[in-house]
Motif scaffolding. Structure first.
Motif, PDB file in Angstrom:
ATOM      1  N   UNK A  60       0.849  -1.194   0.000  1.00  0.00           N
ATOM      2  CA  UNK A  60       0.000   0.000   0.000  1.00  0.00           C
ATOM      3  C   UNK A  60       0.885   1.244   0.000  1.00  0.00           C
ATOM      4  N   UNK A  61       1.463   1.582  -1.181  1.00  0.00           N
ATOM      5  CA  UNK A  61       2.378   2.715  -1.260  1.00  0.00           C
ATOM      6  C   UNK A  61       1.682   4.031  -0.891  1.00  0.00           C
ATOM      7  N   UNK A  62       2.470   4.973  -0.383  1.00  0.00           N
ATOM      8  CA  UNK A  62       1.902   6.248   0.031  1.00  0.00           C
ATOM      9  C   UNK A  62       1.566   7.134  -1.164  1.00  0.00           C
ATOM     10  N   UNK A  63       2.408   7.096  -2.215  1.00  0.00           N
ATOM     11  CA  UNK A  63       2.198   7.945  -3.379  1.00  0.00           C
ATOM     12  C   UNK A  63       2.231   7.105  -4.651  1.00  0.00           C
ATOM     13  N   UNK A  64       1.459   7.541  -5.644  1.00  0.00           N
ATOM     14  CA  UNK A  64       1.469   6.843  -6.921  1.00  0.00           C
ATOM     15  C   UNK A  64       1.173   7.782  -8.065  1.00  0.00           C
ATOM     16  N   UNK A  65       1.865   7.573  -9.176  1.00  0.00           N
ATOM     17  CA  UNK A  65       1.607   8.296 -10.426  1.00  0.00           C
ATOM     18  C   UNK A  65       1.119   7.240 -11.413  1.00  0.00           C
ATOM     19  N   UNK A  66      -0.191   7.205 -11.641  1.00  0.00           N
ATOM     20  CA  UNK A  66      -0.812   6.135 -12.413  1.00  0.00           C
ATOM     21  C   UNK A  66      -1.813   6.721 -13.394  1.00  0.00           C
TER      22      UNK A  66
END
Length: 208
Positions: A60-66
C-alpha cells in the motif's frame, strides 16, 4: 550531366535509405515507468505506473503516479490524452519518441509530483529500457482483486496468483470476455496470464 551533382545526388539517396523512419523509431516497450504499445497504424496506447512507499508499505504505497495514455504518432510525435480510470478529467500532452523520448502534459496527474516529478513545466525524459513487439495495448486493473488464469477459463477449484486495483498490465491478446496480459511490476521474470476484461480499464487493444 555535372559529375559532382550526380555523386551528390547518389549520396543523398543512400543516406535517405539508411536513415530510420519515424515509424521505425516509434517502438513498443518499456520506457521507464511508461509501458507503450505502438501499433502499425500509428496508434499508441500506454500505461504510466510509478509508486513510492514513503510512510506506506510495498502493498500500500503512500504515493502513486498512475494513468492511461492514448494517441497517434505523426512524424515522431503524438498528441496524447491521459486519464485515471474512474475519473472524468482527461489531461492532454505530447509524446515524443525516437532519439530522445519524452512526455509532457498540460497538467500533472495527482500523485505524480511526489513520485515521478513535474511533467507540466518541462518534458519528462523517457528511456527505452526494452522493446516488446507483442504488446497491443495497456491497462490498469480496476477490480479490488482479479485472478490471473493460465487459460481464458474459470477454474475456481485451484489457487491462482492474482492482481489488485491499479496494477499495470500490457495487453497481449483478447478473446470475448478475457484479456491476455503481462503484469508490469513483477519482481522476477515475466508474469503473464488471462484476466476477466471487466476487471481491467484499457487504453486500447484490438477487438476480439
Amino acid at each position: 550531366m555535372n559529375r559532382h551533382r550526380f555523386f551528390v545526388g547518389i549520396a543523398a539517396m543512400l543516406l535517405a535509405c539508411a536513415a530510420p523512419s519515424s515509424a521505425s523509431q516509434a517502438q513498443s516497450g518499456r520506457y521507464g515507468p511508461l509501458a507503450l504499445a505502438v501499433l502499425r497504424d500509428g496508434a499508441v496506447h500506454g500505461v504510466f505506473a510509478e509508486r513510492r512507499v514513503g510512510n506506506g508499505t510495498p502493498e500500500s504505497p503512500q504515493f502513486g503516479c498512475l494513468f492511461l495514455l492514448e494517441g497517434r504518432m505523426e512524424g515522431g510525435t503524438a498528441r496524447v490524452s491521459t486519464w485515471v480510470p474512474g475519473e472524468a478529467e482527461r489531461i492532454t500532452g505530447e509524446l515524443r519518441l525516437g532519439a530522445h523520448p519524452s512526455l509532457q502534459l498540460e497538467e500533472n496527474h495527482g500523485g505524480c509530483l511526489m513520485t515521478s516529478g513535474d511533467m507540466k513545466d518541462e518534458p519528462y525524459d523517457l528511456l527505452l529500457d526494452e522493446t516488446r513487439d507483442n504488446w497491443v495495448g495497456a491497462g490498469l486493473v480496476t477490480a479490488e482483486r482479479t485472478v490471473l488464469h493460465p487459460e481464458p477459463l474459470d477454474d475456481p477449484g485451484r489457487r491462482r496468483p492474482y492482481l489488485v486495483r491499479f496494477d499495470p498490465v500490457a495487453v497481449l491478446a483478447r478473446q470475448p470476455g478475457w484479456i491476455s496480459v503481462e503484469y508490469l511490476e513483477a519482481s522476477e521474470g515475466r508474469v503473464t496470464g488471462w484476466l476477466r476484461d471487466a476487471d481491467v480499464a484499457l487504453s486500447a487493444a484490438p477487438a476480439p
